[in-house]
Design a protein around this motif. Structure first.
Motif, PDB file in Angstrom:
ATOM      1  N   SER A 174       0.727  -1.205   0.029  1.00 60.68           N
ATOM      2  CA  SER A 174      -0.206   0.001   0.145  1.00 60.68           C
ATOM      3  C   SER A 174       0.947   1.181  -0.022  1.00 60.68           C
ATOM      4  O   SER A 174       2.053   1.206   0.151  1.00 60.68           O
ATOM      5  N   CYS A 175       0.208   2.378  -0.283  1.00 56.53           N
ATOM      6  CA  CYS A 175       0.799   3.738   0.259  1.00 56.53           C
ATOM      7  C   CYS A 175      -0.354   4.592  -0.106  1.00 56.53           C
ATOM      8  O   CYS A 175      -1.406   4.368  -0.413  1.00 56.53           O
ATOM      9  N   VAL A 176       0.017   5.990   0.119  1.00 53.92           N
ATOM     10  CA  VAL A 176      -0.747   7.048  -0.184  1.00 53.92           C
ATOM     11  C   VAL A 176      -1.128   7.269  -1.692  1.00 53.92           C
ATOM     12  O   VAL A 176      -0.231   7.208  -2.597  1.00 53.92           O
ATOM     13  N   ALA A 177      -2.386   7.200  -1.629  1.00 56.37           N
ATOM     14  CA  ALA A 177      -2.934   7.134  -3.340  1.00 56.37           C
ATOM     15  C   ALA A 177      -3.845   8.412  -3.636  1.00 56.37           C
ATOM     16  O   ALA A 177      -4.720   8.952  -2.433  1.00 56.37           O
ATOM     17  N   LEU A 178      -3.934   8.803  -4.705  1.00 61.04           N
ATOM     18  CA  LEU A 178      -5.090  10.001  -4.996  1.00 61.04           C
ATOM     19  C   LEU A 178      -6.328   9.359  -5.813  1.00 61.04           C
ATOM     20  O   LEU A 178      -6.084   8.566  -6.840  1.00 61.04           O
ATOM     21  N   PHE A 179      -7.270   9.688  -5.159  1.00 57.56           N
ATOM     22  CA  PHE A 179      -8.585   9.087  -5.752  1.00 57.56           C
ATOM     23  C   PHE A 179      -9.379  10.122  -6.463  1.00 57.56           C
ATOM     24  O   PHE A 179      -9.068  11.399  -6.081  1.00 57.56           O
ATOM     25  N   SER A 180     -10.104   9.789  -7.592  1.00 57.45           N
ATOM     26  CA  SER A 180     -10.662  10.720  -8.252  1.00 57.45           C
ATOM     27  C   SER A 180     -12.288  10.252  -8.663  1.00 57.45           C
ATOM     28  O   SER A 180     -12.370   8.731  -8.507  1.00 57.45           O
ATOM     29  N   HIS A 181     -13.160  10.896  -8.971  1.00 54.54           N
ATOM     30  CA  HIS A 181     -14.544  10.451  -9.081  1.00 54.54           C
ATOM     31  C   HIS A 181     -14.376   9.862 -10.830  1.00 54.54           C
ATOM     32  O   HIS A 181     -15.287   8.915 -11.028  1.00 54.54           O
ATOM     33  N   ASN A 182     -13.632  10.381 -11.411  1.00 57.14           N
ATOM     34  CA  ASN A 182     -13.451   9.902 -12.743  1.00 57.14           C
ATOM     35  C   ASN A 182     -12.226   9.096 -12.895  1.00 57.14           C
ATOM     36  O   ASN A 182     -11.120   9.498 -12.655  1.00 57.14           O
ATOM     37  N   SER A 183     -12.301   7.903 -13.341  1.00 53.84           N
ATOM     38  CA  SER A 183     -11.045   7.104 -13.461  1.00 53.84           C
ATOM     39  C   SER A 183     -10.086   7.684 -14.605  1.00 53.84           C
ATOM     40  O   SER A 183      -8.941   7.072 -14.641  1.00 53.84           O
ATOM     41  N   LEU A 191     -12.321  10.537   6.630  1.00 53.38           N
ATOM     42  CA  LEU A 191     -12.300   9.774   5.356  1.00 53.38           C
ATOM     43  C   LEU A 191     -13.637   9.899   4.700  1.00 53.38           C
ATOM     44  O   LEU A 191     -13.560   9.921   3.413  1.00 53.38           O
ATOM     45  N   SER A 192     -14.528   9.546   5.624  1.00 55.82           N
ATOM     46  CA  SER A 192     -16.032   9.485   5.036  1.00 55.82           C
ATOM     47  C   SER A 192     -16.474  10.777   4.506  1.00 55.82           C
ATOM     48  O   SER A 192     -17.004  10.791   3.113  1.00 55.82           O
ATOM     49  N   SER A 193     -16.282  11.777   5.081  1.00 56.64           N
ATOM     50  CA  SER A 193     -16.543  13.197   4.610  1.00 56.64           C
ATOM     51  C   SER A 193     -15.802  13.544   3.251  1.00 56.64           C
ATOM     52  O   SER A 193     -16.389  14.225   2.507  1.00 56.64           O
ATOM     53  N   SER A 194     -14.455  13.058   3.165  1.00 50.84           N
ATOM     54  CA  SER A 194     -13.718  13.379   1.866  1.00 50.84           C
ATOM     55  C   SER A 194     -14.493  12.729   0.816  1.00 50.84           C
ATOM     56  O   SER A 194     -14.431  13.517  -0.141  1.00 50.84           O
ATOM     57  N   PHE A 195     -14.782  11.461   1.102  1.00 56.45           N
ATOM     58  CA  PHE A 195     -15.431  10.545  -0.032  1.00 56.45           C
ATOM     59  C   PHE A 195     -16.701  11.227  -0.428  1.00 56.45           C
ATOM     60  O   PHE A 195     -17.294  11.378  -1.564  1.00 56.45           O
ATOM     61  N   GLU A 196     -17.497  11.767   0.370  1.00 57.36           N
ATOM     62  CA  GLU A 196     -18.853  12.082   0.193  1.00 57.36           C
ATOM     63  C   GLU A 196     -18.713  13.585  -0.617  1.00 57.36           C
ATOM     64  O   GLU A 196     -19.534  13.832  -1.497  1.00 57.36           O
ATOM     65  N   LYS A 197     -17.781  14.542  -0.280  1.00 57.21           N
ATOM     66  CA  LYS A 197     -17.402  15.458  -1.004  1.00 57.21           C
ATOM     67  C   LYS A 197     -16.952  15.233  -2.359  1.00 57.21           C
ATOM     68  O   LYS A 197     -17.499  15.975  -3.406  1.00 57.21           O
ATOM     69  N   LEU A 198     -16.114  14.266  -2.599  1.00 56.52           N
ATOM     70  CA  LEU A 198     -15.611  13.854  -3.968  1.00 56.52           C
ATOM     71  C   LEU A 198     -16.989  13.225  -4.592  1.00 56.52           C
ATOM     72  O   LEU A 198     -17.152  13.586  -5.915  1.00 56.52           O
ATOM     73  N   THR A 222     -14.570   3.434  -0.445  1.00 56.27           N
ATOM     74  CA  THR A 222     -15.364   3.401  -1.662  1.00 56.27           C
ATOM     75  C   THR A 222     -16.292   2.326  -1.949  1.00 56.27           C
ATOM     76  O   THR A 222     -17.505   2.287  -2.406  1.00 56.27           O
ATOM     77  N   TYR A 223     -15.800   1.102  -1.473  1.00 56.31           N
ATOM     78  CA  TYR A 223     -16.438  -0.142  -1.764  1.00 56.31           C
ATOM     79  C   TYR A 223     -17.649  -0.244  -0.866  1.00 56.31           C
ATOM     80  O   TYR A 223     -18.950  -0.649  -1.186  1.00 56.31           O
ATOM     81  N   ALA A 224     -17.385   0.018   0.536  1.00 60.19           N
ATOM     82  CA  ALA A 224     -18.362  -0.233   1.657  1.00 60.19           C
ATOM     83  C   ALA A 224     -19.689   0.950   1.316  1.00 60.19           C
ATOM     84  O   ALA A 224     -20.642   0.518   1.985  1.00 60.19           O
ATOM     85  N   SER A 225     -19.126   2.104   0.874  1.00 55.75           N
ATOM     86  CA  SER A 225     -20.137   3.048   1.047  1.00 55.75           C
ATOM     87  C   SER A 225     -20.547   3.287  -0.541  1.00 55.75           C
ATOM     88  O   SER A 225     -21.725   4.257  -0.631  1.00 55.75           O
ATOM     89  N   TYR A 226     -20.335   2.490  -1.553  1.00 60.74           N
ATOM     90  CA  TYR A 226     -20.770   2.627  -2.978  1.00 60.74           C
ATOM     91  C   TYR A 226     -20.327   3.745  -3.659  1.00 60.74           C
ATOM     92  O   TYR A 226     -21.321   4.292  -4.385  1.00 60.74           O
ATOM     93  N   TYR A 227     -19.466   4.318  -3.202  1.00 56.47           N
ATOM     94  CA  TYR A 227     -18.953   5.576  -3.834  1.00 56.47           C
ATOM     95  C   TYR A 227     -18.190   5.126  -5.108  1.00 56.47           C
ATOM     96  O   TYR A 227     -17.616   4.269  -5.593  1.00 56.47           O
ATOM     97  N   ASP A 228     -18.417   6.218  -5.998  1.00 59.83           N
ATOM     98  CA  ASP A 228     -18.047   5.845  -7.398  1.00 59.83           C
ATOM     99  C   ASP A 228     -16.403   6.698  -7.406  1.00 59.83           C
ATOM    100  O   ASP A 228     -16.565   7.935  -7.994  1.00 59.83           O
ATOM    101  N   ALA A 229     -15.485   6.138  -7.172  1.00 60.55           N
ATOM    102  CA  ALA A 229     -14.090   6.540  -7.043  1.00 60.55           C
ATOM    103  C   ALA A 229     -13.064   5.674  -7.291  1.00 60.55           C
ATOM    104  O   ALA A 229     -13.350   4.716  -7.043  1.00 60.55           O
TER     105      ALA A 229
END
Length: 300
Positions: free
Chosen positions: A129-138, A177-184, A203-210
């Motif tokens: 693992s490492c720190v990664a950058l997530f986006s709404h669009n792949s 973290l949860s608020s971060s992905f909600e904002k994304l 993202t998997y547990a909360s069904y976020y598209d990230a």
């Protein structure tokens, strides 16, 4: 857990046929326990591998219906099975090395392979693992500092430090973290920086598209730890871990908890991560009090 689906199905069929022929179809099939690969004197309790985890570090370990579950528990169960041992899981919180020193556990999970300060034996990584950058669009482009991106990250994690180091303090939008992905998900930020494993789980547990669009550090890994003086256990653990890796058990565990196996080889790095090795000593000195590959110390 280490057998393929086909082998498991074949064994189950053979067991059912045998029971039917003997008139005992109601009795469940129980596979034979493997012989122990470690001397009982190397264990706190004979025939039992006592493993320490941090039960407040989803998805690695967490409480569920009175039990501790998670990636680390599944990995520990596979290691124990490979060693011919039963498994006992103990919540040691964030003091993994302390639990080893006082003899509370035989082994701990989740040690950082890049942490040179650990006063114990550390295995090869069982998970990267490492720190990664997530986006709404792949297909999102990797941001540059000049593009002035807005990046959410948990202020208590290494992710926040990496964001400010590579993009400046103005780029950081501190959130749990949860608020971060909600904002994304709502289009209110451009990116989220998080531990690759933890972010994928969120993202998997909360069904976020990230999606992970870039790695912000060079890969390190989560490792097993044992007492530096317990050489018999060290050898048995390393052998069991090698078998665990060879059989591809981790991909099954990843799919259970993350919905996928993360293919790091297919992911590009941010420009700041390309010189991560040279900056690692600075990072260690400047980030006291925040987590590294245990950047799973975040709030959901």
């Amino acid at each position: 857990m280490k057998r393929s689906a086909g082998k498991i199905a074949a064994l189950a069929l053979v067991a059912c046929l045998a029971c039917a022929l003997c008139g005992c179809a109601s009795e469940p099939y129980v596979p034979a326990k493997k012989d122990s690969t470690v001397d009982p004197s190397a264990l706190i309790t004979a025939d039992v591998l006592t493993v320490g985890v941090n039960a407040n570090s989803a998805p690695f370990a967490m409480e569920s219906d009175g039990s501790i579950v998670g990636i680390d528990v599944d990995v520990a169960a596979s290691i124990a099975d490979e060693m011919g041992l039963s498994l006992e899981v103990v919540d040691v919180g964030t003091d993994a090395t302390g639990a080893l020193e006082n003899g509370t556990v035989d082994m701990v999970m989740g040690l950082d392979s890049a942490d040179n300060s650990l006063d114990c034996w550390v295995s090869d990584p069982y998970m990267n693992s490492c720190v990664a950058l997530f986006s709404h669009n792949s297909n999102s482009t990797i941001p540059t500092k000049k593009s002035k991106p807005s990046i959410c990250a948990d202020s208590a994690s290494m992710s926040a430090w990496v964001v400010t180091d590579q993009y400046g303090s103005s780029a950081l939008d501190p959130q749990d973290l949860s608020s971060s992905f909600e904002k994304l998900n709502a289009g209110e930020t451009d990116y989220v920086a998080a531990d690759a494993v933890v972010g994928t789980y969120a993202t998997y547990a909360s069904y976020y598209d990230a999606h992970i669009v870039a790695l912000m550090e060079k890969l390190s890994g989560y490792c097993l730890g044992a007492s530096s003086t317990n050489t018999a256990l060290q050898s048995a653990l390393q052998s069991a871990l090698a078998s665990f890796n060879e059989q591809g058990v981790l991909s099954v565990i990843e799919n259970r908890w993350l919905g996928m196996s993360i293919d790091y080889d297919s992911i590009s790095y941010t420009s700041g991560a390309k010189d991560a090795k040279a900056s690692s000593s600075t990072q260690t000195e400047s980030s006291e009090g925040v987590s590294g590959v245990g950047s799973n110390a975040v709030t959901f």
